[in-house]
Write a protein that holds these residues in place. Structure first.
Motif, PDB file in Angstrom:
ATOM      1  N   VAL A   1      80.660  22.607  27.920  1.00  0.00           N
ATOM      2  CA  VAL A   1      81.788  23.469  27.585  1.00  0.00           C
ATOM      3  C   VAL A   1      82.082  24.323  28.806  1.00  0.00           C
ATOM      4  CG1 VAL A   1      82.676  25.260  26.050  1.00  0.00           C
ATOM      5  CG2 VAL A   1      81.106  23.524  25.159  1.00  0.00           C
ATOM      6  N   GLY A   2      83.353  24.325  29.256  1.00  0.00           N
ATOM      7  CA  GLY A   2      83.677  25.137  30.425  1.00  0.00           C
ATOM      8  C   GLY A   2      85.106  24.929  30.888  1.00  0.00           C
ATOM      9  N   PHE A   3      85.415  25.491  32.044  1.00  0.00           N
ATOM     10  CA  PHE A   3      86.758  25.408  32.626  1.00  0.00           C
ATOM     11  C   PHE A   3      86.933  24.092  33.368  1.00  0.00           C
ATOM     12  CE2 PHE A   3      85.898  30.060  32.665  1.00  0.00           C
ATOM     13  CZ  PHE A   3      86.916  30.469  31.817  1.00  0.00           C
ATOM     14  N   THR A   4      88.157  23.569  33.367  1.00  0.00           N
ATOM     15  CA  THR A   4      88.485  22.353  34.108  1.00  0.00           C
ATOM     16  C   THR A   4      89.756  22.592  34.915  1.00  0.00           C
ATOM     17  OG1 THR A   4      89.765  21.472  32.244  1.00  0.00           O
ATOM     18  CG2 THR A   4      87.434  20.874  32.359  1.00  0.00           C
ATOM     19  N   GLU A   5      90.045  21.672  35.808  1.00  0.00           N
ATOM     20  CA  GLU A   5      91.251  21.819  36.629  1.00  0.00           C
ATOM     21  C   GLU A   5      92.510  21.508  35.836  1.00  0.00           C
ATOM     22  OE1 GLU A   5      92.830  20.422  41.020  1.00  0.00           O
ATOM     23  OE2 GLU A   5      91.913  18.935  39.702  1.00  0.00           O
ATOM     24  N   ASP A   6      92.426  20.571  34.920  1.00  0.00           N
ATOM     25  CA  ASP A   6      93.588  20.159  34.135  1.00  0.00           C
ATOM     26  C   ASP A   6      93.088  19.603  32.808  1.00  0.00           C
ATOM     27  OD1 ASP A   6      96.189  19.685  33.420  1.00  0.00           O
ATOM     28  OD2 ASP A   6      96.628  18.258  35.022  1.00  0.00           O
ATOM     29  N   VAL A   7      94.006  19.369  31.887  1.00  0.00           N
ATOM     30  CA  VAL A   7      93.711  18.703  30.617  1.00  0.00           C
ATOM     31  C   VAL A   7      94.846  17.720  30.377  1.00  0.00           C
ATOM     32  CG1 VAL A   7      93.289  18.972  28.152  1.00  0.00           C
ATOM     33  CG2 VAL A   7      92.568  20.775  29.717  1.00  0.00           C
ATOM     34  N   ARG A   8      94.539  16.428  30.460  1.00  0.00           N
ATOM     35  CA  ARG A   8      95.588  15.417  30.356  1.00  0.00           C
ATOM     36  C   ARG A   8      94.992  14.100  29.898  1.00  0.00           C
ATOM     37  NH1 ARG A   8      96.100  12.034  35.083  1.00  0.00           N
ATOM     38  NH2 ARG A   8      94.437  12.464  36.580  1.00  0.00           N
ATOM     39  N   GLY A   9      95.820  13.077  29.861  1.00  0.00           N
ATOM     40  CA  GLY A   9      95.336  11.733  29.559  1.00  0.00           C
ATOM     41  C   GLY A   9      94.811  11.544  28.150  1.00  0.00           C
ATOM     42  N   GLY A  10      95.220  12.396  27.211  1.00  0.00           N
ATOM     43  CA  GLY A  10      94.730  12.298  25.846  1.00  0.00           C
ATOM     44  C   GLY A  10      93.721  13.368  25.495  1.00  0.00           C
TER      45      GLY A  10
ATOM     46  N   TYR B   1      86.203  11.303  34.041  1.00  0.00           N
ATOM     47  CA  TYR B   1      86.373  12.758  33.994  1.00  0.00           C
ATOM     48  C   TYR B   1      87.634  13.162  34.759  1.00  0.00           C
ATOM     49  CZ  TYR B   1      85.657  17.708  34.941  1.00  0.00           C
ATOM     50  OH  TYR B   1      85.845  19.070  35.036  1.00  0.00           O
ATOM     51  N   LEU B   2      87.851  12.570  35.938  1.00  0.00           N
ATOM     52  CA  LEU B   2      89.037  12.901  36.726  1.00  0.00           C
ATOM     53  C   LEU B   2      90.317  12.517  35.987  1.00  0.00           C
ATOM     54  CD1 LEU B   2      87.873  11.734  40.278  1.00  0.00           C
ATOM     55  CD2 LEU B   2      87.821  14.041  39.314  1.00  0.00           C
ATOM     56  N   ASN B   3      90.278  11.434  35.228  1.00  0.00           N
ATOM     57  CA  ASN B   3      91.471  11.010  34.485  1.00  0.00           C
ATOM     58  C   ASN B   3      91.841  11.997  33.390  1.00  0.00           C
ATOM     59  OD1 ASN B   3      91.650   8.680  36.034  1.00  0.00           O
ATOM     60  ND2 ASN B   3      90.449   7.460  34.591  1.00  0.00           N
ATOM     61  N   TYR B   4      90.836  12.693  32.839  1.00  0.00           N
ATOM     62  CA  TYR B   4      91.087  13.616  31.742  1.00  0.00           C
ATOM     63  C   TYR B   4      91.231  15.065  32.179  1.00  0.00           C
ATOM     64  CZ  TYR B   4      89.713   9.847  28.536  1.00  0.00           C
ATOM     65  OH  TYR B   4      89.637   8.659  27.828  1.00  0.00           O
ATOM     66  N   PHE B   5      90.462  15.465  33.183  1.00  0.00           N
ATOM     67  CA  PHE B   5      90.337  16.898  33.461  1.00  0.00           C
ATOM     68  C   PHE B   5      90.639  17.279  34.908  1.00  0.00           C
ATOM     69  CE2 PHE B   5      87.441  16.072  29.854  1.00  0.00           C
ATOM     70  CZ  PHE B   5      88.043  16.913  28.929  1.00  0.00           C
ATOM     71  N   ALA B   6      91.311  16.401  35.647  1.00  0.00           N
ATOM     72  CA  ALA B   6      91.715  16.718  37.018  1.00  0.00           C
ATOM     73  C   ALA B   6      93.182  16.363  37.203  1.00  0.00           C
ATOM     74  CB  ALA B   6      90.853  15.955  38.021  1.00  0.00           C
ATOM     75  N   ARG B   7      93.804  17.035  38.124  1.00  0.00           N
ATOM     76  CA  ARG B   7      95.178  16.685  38.439  1.00  0.00           C
ATOM     77  C   ARG B   7      95.218  15.346  39.164  1.00  0.00           C
ATOM     78  NH1 ARG B   7      96.328  22.749  40.723  1.00  0.00           N
ATOM     79  NH2 ARG B   7      96.384  23.783  38.686  1.00  0.00           N
ATOM     80  N   PRO B   8      96.334  14.653  39.127  1.00  0.00           N
ATOM     81  CA  PRO B   8      96.411  13.359  39.807  1.00  0.00           C
ATOM     82  C   PRO B   8      96.047  13.477  41.281  1.00  0.00           C
ATOM     83  CG  PRO B   8      98.301  13.664  38.361  1.00  0.00           C
ATOM     84  CD  PRO B   8      97.565  14.963  38.371  1.00  0.00           C
ATOM     85  N   ASN B   9      95.222  12.548  41.741  1.00  0.00           N
ATOM     86  CA  ASN B   9      94.784  12.479  43.140  1.00  0.00           C
ATOM     87  C   ASN B   9      93.998  13.710  43.588  1.00  0.00           C
ATOM     88  OD1 ASN B   9      96.244   9.983  43.472  1.00  0.00           O
ATOM     89  ND2 ASN B   9      98.123  11.200  43.627  1.00  0.00           N
ATOM     90  N   SER B  10      93.306  14.356  42.646  1.00  0.00           N
ATOM     91  CA  SER B  10      92.514  15.540  42.962  1.00  0.00           C
ATOM     92  C   SER B  10      91.031  15.189  42.952  1.00  0.00           C
ATOM     93  CB  SER B  10      92.801  16.652  41.950  1.00  0.00           C
ATOM     94  OG  SER B  10      91.877  17.709  42.079  1.00  0.00           O
ATOM     95  N   ASP B  11      90.212  16.090  43.514  1.00  0.00           N
ATOM     96  CA  ASP B  11      88.761  15.885  43.523  1.00  0.00           C
ATOM     97  C   ASP B  11      88.108  16.360  42.229  1.00  0.00           C
ATOM     98  OD1 ASP B  11      88.821  18.658  43.737  1.00  0.00           O
ATOM     99  OD2 ASP B  11      88.258  18.670  45.856  1.00  0.00           O
TER     100      ASP B  11
ATOM    101  N   PHE C   1      87.607  19.474  41.140  1.00  0.00           N
ATOM    102  CA  PHE C   1      87.072  20.824  41.144  1.00  0.00           C
ATOM    103  C   PHE C   1      88.234  21.828  41.078  1.00  0.00           C
ATOM    104  CE2 PHE C   1      83.980  17.999  42.942  1.00  0.00           C
ATOM    105  CZ  PHE C   1      82.785  18.424  42.398  1.00  0.00           C
ATOM    106  N   THR C   2      87.950  23.101  41.019  1.00  0.00           N
ATOM    107  CA  THR C   2      88.994  24.099  40.812  1.00  0.00           C
ATOM    108  C   THR C   2      89.029  25.085  41.975  1.00  0.00           C
ATOM    109  OG1 THR C   2      87.560  25.662  39.637  1.00  0.00           O
ATOM    110  CG2 THR C   2      88.624  23.943  38.320  1.00  0.00           C
ATOM    111  N   ASP C   3      90.175  25.731  42.140  1.00  0.00           N
ATOM    112  CA  ASP C   3      90.324  26.731  43.203  1.00  0.00           C
ATOM    113  C   ASP C   3      89.579  28.027  42.880  1.00  0.00           C
ATOM    114  OD1 ASP C   3      91.889  25.014  44.709  1.00  0.00           O
ATOM    115  OD2 ASP C   3      93.762  25.680  43.764  1.00  0.00           O
ATOM    116  N   PHE C   4      89.258  28.238  41.592  1.00  0.00           N
ATOM    117  CA  PHE C   4      88.522  29.455  41.232  1.00  0.00           C
ATOM    118  C   PHE C   4      87.038  29.169  40.991  1.00  0.00           C
ATOM    119  CE2 PHE C   4      90.309  27.638  37.396  1.00  0.00           C
ATOM    120  CZ  PHE C   4      89.283  27.719  36.468  1.00  0.00           C
ATOM    121  N   ASN C   5      86.582  28.009  41.454  1.00  0.00           N
ATOM    122  CA  ASN C   5      85.164  27.650  41.440  1.00  0.00           C
ATOM    123  C   ASN C   5      84.554  27.674  40.033  1.00  0.00           C
ATOM    124  OD1 ASN C   5      85.066  27.211  44.218  1.00  0.00           O
ATOM    125  ND2 ASN C   5      84.525  29.347  44.656  1.00  0.00           N
ATOM    126  N   ALA C   6      85.211  27.020  39.113  1.00  0.00           N
ATOM    127  CA  ALA C   6      84.606  26.839  37.795  1.00  0.00           C
ATOM    128  C   ALA C   6      83.334  26.016  37.942  1.00  0.00           C
ATOM    129  CB  ALA C   6      85.588  26.140  36.853  1.00  0.00           C
TER     130      ALA C   6
END
Length: 553
Positions: free
Chosen positions: A34-43, A58-68, A70-75
């Motif tokens: 349970v925690g913060f993610t960069e994005d929430v998408r893909g279902g 994980y990147l398909n669900y919780f990251a922006r397209p073509n992203s690594d 991780f988050t800019d606020f260091n979640a």
């Protein structure tokens, strides 16, 4: 199955199932985060658990397209999930509690929700933008499927136009509801009106989206967008700080937050790394942090006692607060928290890992995700009975504090598992204890607690066939044989202590346990006792001088 009636003379063949049914061991290595993610998408949905089996998923669900990812606020959650997979973890469930820290300032002009869809040549084809007035309604799904040219009107002479493959249909949906549908579309900017419609012209009056043609050149077939289902979601707004604790706890019936992830039956180990990120940003105070940790421990305990209808085979992996850097500070914090449980394990100190958002420079993160990956790796390579210690946590480049032997002498008896750096041996997990009360020595070790949970859950699922069977001596014998075969198998694997099965376990299911008054109530009691192996935590060599003469006389 035996027949109950015979009318004609003859020879009858019957198949009768008198054998025991083998019990399969349940999976012990499924994590929950349970925690913060960069994005929430893909279902995936905000505050709701989503099954993830690889870092790419994980990147398909919780990251922006073509992203690594991780988050800019260091979640901390992305670091934990990444460390879990790196260390051998397989399946896990992830619950996102937001894509920004609560209270983050909202932009004066919010970015519109946009979506780019590529062509069959893998080049940009169409860009969709969600109309601002629709943002409050939530995401919409764009579905692109094969289409066809328009059929000729009835009575029209001539051949029907050929289907060149350039034609497609666009559906706009919200959930199961079809909002709009556009057929006979083409990327040809000047099509024959009786055959097809240019996609931009068709969607010009859409109530939900606006669309741009971002193709360069080429034939309509090559510029046609790829079939698929796509999400067009408005940006996720940061929750206000005064609601964060409530959102983090969640609602069981809605399957949200911490309470919601406990509704996923297969999860066996849980962590909430970003509770410490919220504490660092003063979104939660220490007492609120204790409240979330207490909730997780209590739900594990309630499941085991039957108070909460969830599987009783879970443990929570805890992290010390970020300001408890030195051993004495961790002890003081644990004394303040003042909570003991066989279903919790605490690891110290925080670990250093590379931060992709800071050119790979090290960042201190909670160790829970990497530790759970080591648990999973040990389960797969050795077995749940092996203490997940004296193992190297992969991906760790340093520690927040270098604990020495004397300091661990203070921490280990309190159930604080140290991660230590040894010369020529690297960084290793050097502790295997639960947070149980010190006097409950039978539940002192993580491997023992998890082994018993594994046995209990495996027996529960593997004996479902017994329900509603006739409660007689034949059933008792079959149950005894089934359970004994399972326990003997794990004894042979090294999970139980004893030179023979009789020394390692016993199974009792007879008339003494099941007298007539018990059977009248429809109950069947089976008594099982096991002798689990325990880790050799202290290896002692007893050395003395020997002259080689005394014992030879």
């Amino acid at each position: 199955m035996a027949r109950l009636d015979y009318f004609a003379p003859g020879v009858y063949i019957e198949e009768i199932d008198r054998g025991s049914r083998p019990i399969e061991g349940v999976s012990t290595a499924v994590a929950g985060f349970v925690g913060f993610t960069e994005d929430v998408r893909g279902g995936a949905e905000l505050y709701k658990p989503m099954l993830v089996t690889t870092w790419t998923q994980y990147l398909n669900y919780f990251a922006r397209p073509n992203s690594d990812g991780f988050t800019d606020f260091n979640a901390y959650l992305p670091f934990s999930v990444y460390g879990y997979f790196m260390n051998g973890g397989g399946r896990c469930w992830v619950t996102s509690i937001g894509t920004q820290l609560p209270g983050a300032p909202r932009p004066a002009t919010p970015e519109p929700a946009t979506l780019r869809i590529n062509s069959r040549g893998n080049r940009p084809a169409l860009r969709f933008t969600l109309r601002p007035e629709q943002a409050s309604g939530g995401l919409v799904n764009l579905v692109i499927i094969d289409g066809s040219p328009r059929a000729l009107p009835e009575g029209t002479e001539g051949e029907a136009p050929p289907n060149t493959g350039e034609y497609f249909t666009i559906q706009i949906r919200r959930g199961d509801e079809l909002l709009e549908q556009y057929e006979n579309l083409t990327m040809n900017r000047e099509p024959a009106a009786q055959i097809a419609t240019y996609a931009l012209a068709a969607l010009r009056n859409s109530m939900y989206v606006s669309v741009e043609d971002i193709t360069q050149s080429g034939q309509p077939l090559a510029r046609r967008p790829v079939n698929g289902q796509y999400e067009l979601a408005p940006p996720i707004v940061a929750a206000p700080p005064d609601r964060f604790s409530q959102n983090l706890e969640g609602v069981r019936d809605d399957r949200t937050g911490v309470r919601g992830i406990f509704e996923v039956d297969e999860i066996t180990m849980l962590a909430c790394p970003d509770v410490m990120r919220a504490y660092q940003e003063q979104i939660l105070n220490l007492d609120q942090v204790h409240g979330i940790i207490e909730l997780m421990i209590s739900m594990c305990e309630g499941s085991a006692s039957g108070d909460i209808p969830n599987p009783p085979n879970r443990m929570v992996v805890l992290d010390a607060p970020p300001d408890a850097v030195k051993p004495q500070q961790v002890v003081e914090w644990l004394n303040r928290f003042n909570r003991r449980s066989m279903f919790a394990a605490l690891y110290y100190p925080w670990i250093k890992v590379p931060n992709p958002r800071d050119r790979g420079n090290p960042i201190l993160v909670p160790p829970c995700g990497h530790v759970m990956g080591v648990w999973a790796r040990t389960d797969e390579t050795r077995g749940v009975y092996k203490a997940p210690a004296n193992e190297v946590p992969r991906g760790v480049i340093g520690l927040g504090y270098e604990t020495n032997f004397r300091e661990q002498e203070l921490l280990n008896p309190l159930g604080i598992n140290c991660i230590r750096s040894f010369p020529n041996r690297g960084i290793r997990i050097w502790g295997a204890r639960t947070l149980v009360e010190p006097d409950k020595t039978e539940w002192r070790y993580i491997s023992v607690r998890r082994l018993i949970s594994y046995i209990e859950k495996s027996l529960e699922l593997g004996t479902q066939w017994v329900v509603f069977e006739p409660n007689d001596q034949d059933l008792w014998a079959r149950v005894t044989r089934t359970v004994s075969n399972f326990l003997e198998r794990i004894w042979r694997e090294g999970a139980l202590f004893g030179a023979s099965p009789a020394q390692a376990f016993y199974v009792k299911c007879d008339e003494e346990l099941n007298p007539p008054e018990t059977r009248i109530l429809g109950r069947l009691y089976i008594e099982v006792g096991v002798c689990p192996v325990r880790p050799a935590e202290f290896v002692v060599f007893r050395i003395s001088q020997w002259n080689g003469i005394e014992d030879s006389e």
